[in-house]
Design an enzyme around this catalytic site. Sequence first.
Site, mmCIF file in Angstrom:
data_model
loop_
_atom_site.group_PDB
_atom_site.id
_atom_site.type_symbol
_atom_site.label_atom_id
_atom_site.label_comp_id
_atom_site.label_asym_id
_atom_site.label_seq_id
_atom_site.Cartn_x
_atom_site.Cartn_y
_atom_site.Cartn_z
ATOM 1 N N CYS A 2 31.843 5.381 -34.059
ATOM 2 C CA CYS A 2 32.314 5.492 -35.437
ATOM 3 C C CYS A 2 31.803 6.780 -36.075
ATOM 4 O O CYS A 2 30.799 7.349 -35.662
ATOM 5 C CB CYS A 2 31.897 4.300 -36.282
ATOM 6 S SG CYS A 2 32.485 2.700 -35.710
ATOM 7 N N ARG A 27 32.393 11.084 -30.633
ATOM 8 C CA ARG A 27 31.607 9.861 -30.730
ATOM 9 C C ARG A 27 32.379 8.649 -30.215
ATOM 10 O O ARG A 27 31.792 7.597 -29.961
ATOM 11 C CB ARG A 27 31.185 9.620 -32.187
ATOM 12 C CG ARG A 27 30.224 10.664 -32.717
ATOM 13 C CD ARG A 27 30.051 10.545 -34.211
ATOM 14 N NE ARG A 27 29.376 9.319 -34.584
ATOM 15 C CZ ARG A 27 28.072 9.201 -34.773
ATOM 16 N NH1 ARG A 27 27.286 10.241 -34.593
ATOM 17 N NH2 ARG A 27 27.529 8.063 -35.129
ATOM 18 N N TRP A 74 35.349 2.636 -34.146
ATOM 19 C CA TRP A 74 35.266 2.118 -32.780
ATOM 20 C C TRP A 74 35.187 0.611 -32.920
ATOM 21 O O TRP A 74 34.231 0.086 -33.485
ATOM 22 C CB TRP A 74 34.038 2.685 -32.072
ATOM 23 C CG TRP A 74 33.921 2.361 -30.621
ATOM 24 C CD1 TRP A 74 34.513 3.012 -29.577
ATOM 25 C CD2 TRP A 74 33.111 1.325 -30.032
ATOM 26 N NE1 TRP A 74 34.130 2.449 -28.378
ATOM 27 C CE2 TRP A 74 33.276 1.402 -28.625
ATOM 28 C CE3 TRP A 74 32.276 0.343 -30.542
ATOM 29 C CZ2 TRP A 74 32.631 0.546 -27.745
ATOM 30 C CZ3 TRP A 74 31.635 -0.525 -29.669
ATOM 31 C CH2 TRP A 74 31.811 -0.412 -28.288
ATOM 32 N N ASN A 100 29.749 2.163 -40.814
ATOM 33 C CA ASN A 100 29.331 2.124 -39.411
ATOM 34 C C ASN A 100 28.296 1.023 -39.260
ATOM 35 O O ASN A 100 27.444 0.851 -40.137
ATOM 36 C CB ASN A 100 28.691 3.447 -38.979
ATOM 37 C CG ASN A 100 29.680 4.578 -38.901
ATOM 38 O OD1 ASN A 100 30.882 4.378 -39.012
ATOM 39 N ND2 ASN A 100 29.178 5.783 -38.714
ATOM 40 N N GLY A 101 28.310 0.317 -38.132
ATOM 41 C CA GLY A 101 27.310 -0.721 -37.897
ATOM 42 C C GLY A 101 27.938 -2.094 -37.831
ATOM 43 O O GLY A 101 29.170 -2.250 -37.727
ATOM 44 N N GLU A 485 23.195 7.412 -11.395
ATOM 45 C CA GLU A 485 23.806 8.293 -12.385
ATOM 46 C C GLU A 485 25.129 8.857 -11.875
ATOM 47 O O GLU A 485 26.100 8.956 -12.634
ATOM 48 C CB GLU A 485 22.841 9.422 -12.746
ATOM 49 C CG GLU A 485 23.388 10.469 -13.685
ATOM 50 C CD GLU A 485 23.781 9.941 -15.052
ATOM 51 O OE1 GLU A 485 24.452 10.673 -15.798
ATOM 52 O OE2 GLU A 485 23.425 8.788 -15.381
ATOM 53 N N LYS A 489 28.713 8.308 -13.762
ATOM 54 C CA LYS A 489 29.582 9.398 -14.208
ATOM 55 C C LYS A 489 31.011 9.186 -13.714
ATOM 56 O O LYS A 489 31.975 9.393 -14.454
ATOM 57 C CB LYS A 489 29.055 10.751 -13.710
ATOM 58 C CG LYS A 489 27.910 11.296 -14.498
ATOM 59 C CD LYS A 489 28.334 11.661 -15.902
ATOM 60 C CE LYS A 489 27.186 11.526 -16.871
ATOM 61 N NZ LYS A 489 26.768 10.176 -17.174
ATOM 62 N N GLU A 492 32.630 6.353 -15.686
ATOM 63 C CA GLU A 492 32.877 6.688 -17.082
ATOM 64 C C GLU A 492 34.140 7.519 -17.278
ATOM 65 O O GLU A 492 34.923 7.251 -18.195
ATOM 66 C CB GLU A 492 31.679 7.468 -17.654
ATOM 67 C CG GLU A 492 30.457 6.626 -17.943
ATOM 68 C CD GLU A 492 29.324 7.462 -18.486
ATOM 69 O OE1 GLU A 492 28.655 7.009 -19.435
ATOM 70 O OE2 GLU A 492 29.088 8.573 -17.972
ATOM 71 N N HIS A 508 22.085 -4.706 3.046
ATOM 72 C CA HIS A 508 21.893 -6.065 2.535
ATOM 73 C C HIS A 508 23.046 -6.495 1.642
ATOM 74 O O HIS A 508 22.834 -7.217 0.666
ATOM 75 C CB HIS A 508 20.562 -6.158 1.784
ATOM 76 C CG HIS A 508 19.373 -5.921 2.640
ATOM 77 N ND1 HIS A 508 18.943 -6.814 3.605
ATOM 78 C CD2 HIS A 508 18.524 -4.861 2.707
ATOM 79 C CE1 HIS A 508 17.871 -6.328 4.219
ATOM 80 N NE2 HIS A 508 17.596 -5.133 3.689
ATOM 81 N N LYS A 607 29.895 7.889 -27.891
ATOM 82 C CA LYS A 607 28.775 8.784 -27.575
ATOM 83 C C LYS A 607 27.454 8.205 -28.020
ATOM 84 O O LYS A 607 26.472 8.231 -27.288
ATOM 85 C CB LYS A 607 29.017 10.141 -28.254
ATOM 86 C CG LYS A 607 27.955 11.181 -27.936
ATOM 87 C CD LYS A 607 27.937 11.542 -26.474
ATOM 88 C CE LYS A 607 26.944 12.638 -26.146
ATOM 89 N NZ LYS A 607 26.840 12.884 -24.702
#
Length: 612
Positions: A2, A27, A74, A100-101, A485, A489, A492, A508, A607
Amino acid sequence: MCGIVAYVGSKQATPILLAGLKRLEYRGYDSAGVALLNGDGVRVVKQPGKIRMLERAIDAAPQRATCGIAHTRWATHGAPTEPNAHPHTSPTGDIALVHNGIIENADLLRTMLQAEGYAFASETDTEAVVHLIDFLWKEGPLEDAVAAALREVEGAYGIAVISSRDPGKIVVARHGSPLLIGVGHDGEMLAGSDAAAVIELTRDVVYLDDGDYAVLTADGYRTFHLEGDGEEVERGVHAITWDLDAIEKGGYEHFMLKEIFEQPSSVADVLRGRLLPDNGDARLGGIMNHEFDLGRVRRIVITACGTSWHAGLVGEYMIEELAGIPVSVEYASEFRYRNPVLEEGTLTLAISQSGETADTLAALREAEQRGLKTMGIVNAVGSTIARQTDFGIYLHAGPEIGVASTKAFTSQLVALSLFTLFMARRRDMSAARGAEIVQHLQVLPSQIEEVLRLNDEIRDLAAKLKDASNFLYLGRGYQFPVALEGALKLKEVSYIHAEGYPAAEMKHGPIALIDEEMPVVFLAPRDPIFSKVVSNIEEVKARRGRIIAVVSDDAPELQGKVDYMLKVPQTLPHLLPVLTTIPLQLLAYHIATMRGCDVDQPRNLAKSVTVE
């Protein structure tokens, strides 16, 4: 997650608000809207989708106004539809609010307000707040009604409110969600959830603390605190140190690619002025005055989310190996809900690019409530984590616009290596060993430049792998977090399923997935457990997997065993993750762009995640 922009002044507000929203697109959002005080009331325009859809709607019925608020949403409560988009308004449309929130007692407030005759047009928690302001506002200025309402609200918020009943004024407030004031010139005031929203007009900002609210007019601003009777408080003005071009693409097709290629300079900026070659030590201004507290540390708990959590895992390996301090790495979202054991002598270290991550802040507060020292590693100067921790380290990596973190991750790794060096030299590490580490840190930026020269080779490799449905990333020791990571990536930005695993754990379970269609990326630099990784490669080769190996020398042991090899320079084992992660960033980027994905704003992602 947001975005909020607000403006009051002498200029036309609409283009300023839209420009601010565009600078907040990184964001993550799914709808956008503006509310303008045009002299005849409050004019609201909002649309699901991208900002360009909002622009078209505004162009269809342009409005002249010098005061307004704007928002990118968002979705949390309700789907991304026009009714759910912000701003939300009071029943008569004379109050507009962006938020926002998450309001945790929204259902309770909604039930109370419905009993008072209020009808709700959206599924959002936010609408309850604007109706509550309307319900409580009997007389007096707008800010008194906003403050009264916020005293009834539970949860996290950053808000901006305007009303035709008190024109020429914007009221902003924050609790748990970032918000700052931009102190403009020539009768202009701004507010934003991020400095990027205001930097085109001013570099002077005021960071609001939790519980603060402020009144903005063309004549200036006043800040207050909700506790007590809403007494006026002083909040200092801070200067933004980065330039506007730092949030422009600078000739690159995407911010993600630009930020990958900025890593030689971003890592150099983390190191600048912090290395002491003659002493084999690090100078860290943010913690130098806290050596007594750090000398009493017997255990470190690192708390973070996502990519920052992966950096924390590398930090765990570094600190335990070189400084001899026990470390545990916790998902911030789980930390405070499992009653963690935090004994005296525990340092809680929070890692966050934005410095505003809600889960990480909650974990910090849990540690603070238990009387423990807290430390932050953040990129955003003036962020909540930076201000709330006892001490810490700034990355100085510059703004990171791409939602998928790249340069912030490698900067976090370097900051952790500096912290490790600092702690180790105050324990039992020799000056000679420290000097060796400093020498290797000094050449990291040039080694990163060498890795980036693999870009064309990695682009060609991406063309061969872009149609795969699943990837497996494997590493051991320091390279296991790099595998995590790398998989993150790819997930995402390309939406390809990928998993990171310790290489030895592959047999395993995940080995059942391997066939001739499965690309398997091995992190196999020359380190103390290289020979073990070679054995794991043999296991995948026997199952006909397509093997991509990231190595740090010619690796003759792998000739004939791997399909593709990407070579990075050699360095100390604990610094190798800085170099081995960059080919994985480039691989994810090129695969995603070849698949037509929006790498800067991947679907469903934000973000800065400022809600739990």
